[in-house]
Design an enzyme around this catalytic site. Sequence first.
Site, PDB file in Angstrom:
ATOM      1  N   GLY A 211       0.839  -1.202   0.000  1.00  9.34           N
ATOM      2  CA  GLY A 211       0.000   0.000   0.000  1.00  9.34           C
ATOM      3  C   GLY A 211       0.866   1.242   0.000  1.00  9.34           C
ATOM      4  CG  ASN A 212      -0.122   4.646  -1.545  1.00 11.09           C
ATOM      5  OD1 ASN A 212      -0.856   5.450  -0.987  1.00 11.09           O
ATOM      6  ND2 ASN A 212      -0.461   4.026  -2.678  1.00 11.09           N
TER       7      ASN A 212
END
Length: 397
Positions: A211-212
């Site tokens: 993810g980020n």
Amino acid sequence: MGLSEKKILLIVSGGIAAYKINNLVRDFIKKNAEVQVLMTPNAEHFVSKLTLSTLSKKPIFTDFFTENGTWNSHIELAHWADVILVAPCTANTLAKMVHGICDNLAIATYLSAKCPIFIAPAMDLEMYQHPSTKQNLESAQHFGHQIIPAEHGELASGLFGLGRMAEPETISKTIENFFNSAEHSQKLKGKNVLITAGPTYESIDPVRFIGNHSSGKMGFALAEEAAKLGAKVVLISGPVSLNINSKNIDIQKVTSAKEMFDEVFKHYENSDIAIAAAAVSDYAPKEIAREKIKKNDDNFTLELVKNPDILKAMGEKKTKQFLVGFALETENEEQNAKEKLIRKNLDMIVLNSLRDENAGFGNDTNKVKIFTKNSEKDFPLKSKTEVAKDILGEIVR
Ligand code: C5P
């Protein structure tokens, strides 16, 4: 235009000026507004429920509980209203609003409201002048409420001075002007706006993902502001836990880039404006392990495959849409942003740089530069709500 079909929730509190409310309700109804009257328990001493229900053509609410064992939902009432008007607003009701003293249905409804609030105070001379009242009126203004100031004249006590509730015609005109100017600023009325927001999560196994740090705040602010300008908004959001306020936003939650892609193309054809504010993961694991991956070896290699570029696909399929992308770069930012504008067939690109302190990912503020094919414009550091207004202002232009 005007008050036609507007939903006005009128809170009447217990001051002598309540006798003028019958005329105000009559005026609203004549102008085709829908009026729901809500009285504080003290207001009943000053004005008749029967008169008000006859004039407003609706039952009048006072208590949380009804005689037949049901209750009046303050939340439903608050969400029904386009505006709440408190008239007359006594010193007591004003103080309760400002300090959140929730001991009657009127205050509970006020505290549940998201719509604009108008206050028409009415008090005797000394009460209106008292520092406590002045401070409470200032606090109410600070909350964003609009005060319809009391007027000079003879007061019920026989004194002469400032404190009389504004005349019903003045109050009615103020509410009407508000709706007229709100409609005037509905520059995206009738437009369908599609917005992507937040990160995407790409599963590795049943418990892990790539993810980020995207918070979704920019995309959500854009959705709220577009809705305020009258647009019908579809907001496609990756996994974030933000709330939306406007009734005009249809939110669709997705997890992966692939899901975001599929959801976007359910709505894209019908969109007039599309804004890709999501931080979509560029790669995803080639395979998602069925079981949790064990830590056996010292090294672990994960094979990644490219995700679809949603914005690029939107650029390729563009017909009538005004297409806006975001760029978040750490080097050669302006050049990369301009290239992206061309490569993805965009009409506008918003560059936010990670080099600017307090801008970009996760923060409540952002600093952007907006490019079109033949223009560029720098904006200072602002809240994401203000940045959203700037971006939409440029789109409208
Ligand atoms: O090419 P780059 O990822 O830097 O472009 C960023 C822009 O493209 C953003 O507007 C982002 O929402 C969009 N994007 C997308 N799908 C991807 C990657 C980026 O829509 N897979």
